[in-house]
Scaffold this motif. Sequence first.
Motif, short mmCIF file in Angstrom:
data_model
loop_
_atom_site.label_atom_id
_atom_site.label_comp_id
_atom_site.label_asym_id
_atom_site.label_seq_id
_atom_site.Cartn_x
_atom_site.Cartn_y
_atom_site.Cartn_z
N ARG A 71 0.53 5.70 -11.50
CA ARG A 71 1.16 5.36 -10.10
C ARG A 71 2.64 4.93 -9.88
O ARG A 71 3.01 5.42 -9.06
CB ARG A 71 0.18 3.93 -9.70
CG ARG A 71 -0.98 4.30 -9.37
CD ARG A 71 -1.54 4.67 -8.58
NE ARG A 71 -2.92 4.88 -8.06
CZ ARG A 71 -3.07 4.53 -6.80
NH1 ARG A 71 -2.71 5.44 -5.78
NH2 ARG A 71 -4.64 5.03 -6.63
N ASP A 74 4.49 8.00 -8.92
CA ASP A 74 3.73 8.23 -7.35
C ASP A 74 5.14 7.73 -6.47
O ASP A 74 4.75 6.87 -6.01
CB ASP A 74 2.70 7.94 -7.25
CG ASP A 74 1.94 8.59 -5.57
OD1 ASP A 74 3.55 8.80 -5.43
OD2 ASP A 74 0.54 8.80 -5.39
N LEU A 75 6.01 8.03 -5.85
CA LEU A 75 7.18 7.31 -5.16
C LEU A 75 6.78 6.82 -4.05
O LEU A 75 7.39 5.98 -3.65
CB LEU A 75 8.08 8.75 -4.61
CG LEU A 75 8.88 8.78 -6.67
CD1 LEU A 75 10.43 9.78 -6.20
CD2 LEU A 75 9.56 7.73 -7.07
N GLY A 76 5.90 8.10 -3.42
CA GLY A 76 5.20 7.95 -1.78
C GLY A 76 4.42 6.33 -1.60
O GLY A 76 5.01 4.94 -1.64
N TRP A 77 3.77 6.82 -3.78
CA TRP A 77 2.84 4.68 -3.31
C TRP A 77 3.35 3.73 -3.74
O TRP A 77 3.32 2.68 -3.52
CB TRP A 77 1.86 5.42 -4.54
CG TRP A 77 0.91 3.91 -4.48
CD1 TRP A 77 -0.42 3.62 -4.52
CD2 TRP A 77 0.76 2.97 -5.82
NE1 TRP A 77 -0.84 2.73 -5.24
CE2 TRP A 77 -0.28 1.69 -5.78
CE3 TRP A 77 2.29 2.44 -7.07
CZ2 TRP A 77 -0.17 0.98 -6.64
CZ3 TRP A 77 1.99 1.38 -7.74
CH2 TRP A 77 1.37 0.73 -7.53
N GLU A 79 6.28 3.06 -2.82
CA GLU A 79 7.56 2.70 -1.51
C GLU A 79 6.54 1.84 -0.87
O GLU A 79 6.82 1.24 -0.53
CB GLU A 79 7.95 3.55 -0.82
CG GLU A 79 8.77 3.11 0.35
CD GLU A 79 9.58 4.42 1.01
OE1 GLU A 79 10.01 4.34 1.82
OE2 GLU A 79 9.35 5.43 0.04
N GLU A 80 5.38 2.66 -0.62
CA GLU A 80 4.06 1.48 0.58
C GLU A 80 3.87 0.42 -0.26
O GLU A 80 3.89 -0.45 0.63
CB GLU A 80 2.54 2.63 0.48
CG GLU A 80 2.39 1.75 0.82
CD GLU A 80 0.73 2.53 1.45
OE1 GLU A 80 -0.23 2.47 1.74
OE2 GLU A 80 1.12 4.23 0.92
N THR A 81 3.70 0.20 -1.40
CA THR A 81 3.58 -1.51 -2.35
C THR A 81 4.49 -2.03 -2.45
O THR A 81 4.70 -3.17 -1.94
CB THR A 81 2.26 -0.61 -3.87
OG1 THR A 81 1.73 0.17 -3.50
CG2 THR A 81 2.06 -1.66 -4.35
N ARG A 83 6.72 -2.04 0.12
CA ARG A 83 7.13 -2.51 1.21
C ARG A 83 5.96 -3.63 1.57
O ARG A 83 6.64 -4.32 2.07
CB ARG A 83 6.66 -1.15 1.95
CG ARG A 83 7.99 -0.37 2.29
CD ARG A 83 8.88 0.64 3.04
NE ARG A 83 9.85 1.75 2.91
CZ ARG A 83 10.89 0.72 3.39
NH1 ARG A 83 11.01 -0.83 4.16
NH2 ARG A 83 11.82 2.09 3.35
N THR A 298 13.66 -2.93 -1.10
CA THR A 298 13.01 -2.07 -0.30
C THR A 298 13.71 -2.50 1.07
O THR A 298 13.65 -2.63 2.50
CB THR A 298 11.62 -2.41 0.63
OG1 THR A 298 11.51 -3.73 0.09
CG2 THR A 298 11.42 -1.78 -0.87
#
Length: 300
Positions: A71, A74-77, A79-81, A83, A298
């Motif tokens: 996980r 996965d840069l998208g995951w 960043e979302e986590t 934030r 972030t």
Amino acid sequence: MNGPAATATLTYVYAVAPPAPALDDLLPGLTGVAGTPVALLTPEPADAGPVAFVISDVPRAEFAEDVLAGRFEDLGWLEETARAHHHVIEALAAHTTVLPLRMATLYEDHARAVRALHEQSQPFTTQLAQLAAHTEYGVKLYVRHAAAPPETTAPDRTASPTPDDSAPAGPESASPGKAYLRARRAQRDAHEDRYQQAGIAADRVAEIGRLHSARHVAHPPQSGPLAAASMGENVLNAAFLVPDAEAQSFTAAIGAAAGDLPGVVLELTGPWAPYSFTALPRSPDPPSSATSTSQADTRS
């Protein structure tokens, strides 16, 4: 693991906080990582102490150790986590003293988390007392880039000589090369001058911190083409723990510290929860099926 409930979730811990009444209205409407509700985990009333964990019950399928390593690629995951984690911390900090923990601090279940809370109650309590009525601010110092001399002014030393080239060089024929060398010398001098200005600014920041902050931490300077292109070279990246009573004086002093130094830029960020001032011992019973990773930044 015993039973279906033990395999369904892990206990995700965002922070340590005192179980203050101010959180009673905040937490029921707060959403954390993976869209999960946020709650306060405290010891049993008979053993209740001055500290509690702020937690979510997160899906084991998404946060188990063997899954989490992938996980984090996965840069998208990620960043979302990050934030979502930061959102919870900042919401808490607006209402009470908070001791942020690293992103993805996980325990097998509530019982393991409560045991860790008991075992580290004294260090948690000490840290919260030190952080009460203090706020973190960031200070970054950048050296502006000196303009490069135009490339077109450099003499062409590869061209074959012509009859005119072999003649003694007069003032006009030598001027392009001299102009280029003068421009290079000016660029070098400007570069050295800006580093001298950065040293002056850094000394001023250190003195402001001595006068108006309780503690400071030096982080590694940030690098990368985006930061360099917009601001210049980052030569100082520091965090200061500032008493709330000194916040106005600190921010005003930092804002004025480089006003007479055009070769440098000082950037002030914050106020933040005290991410940089969390220094806790490792739990004697760390999470056995998940990991804790460093906090992704972030903040802007």
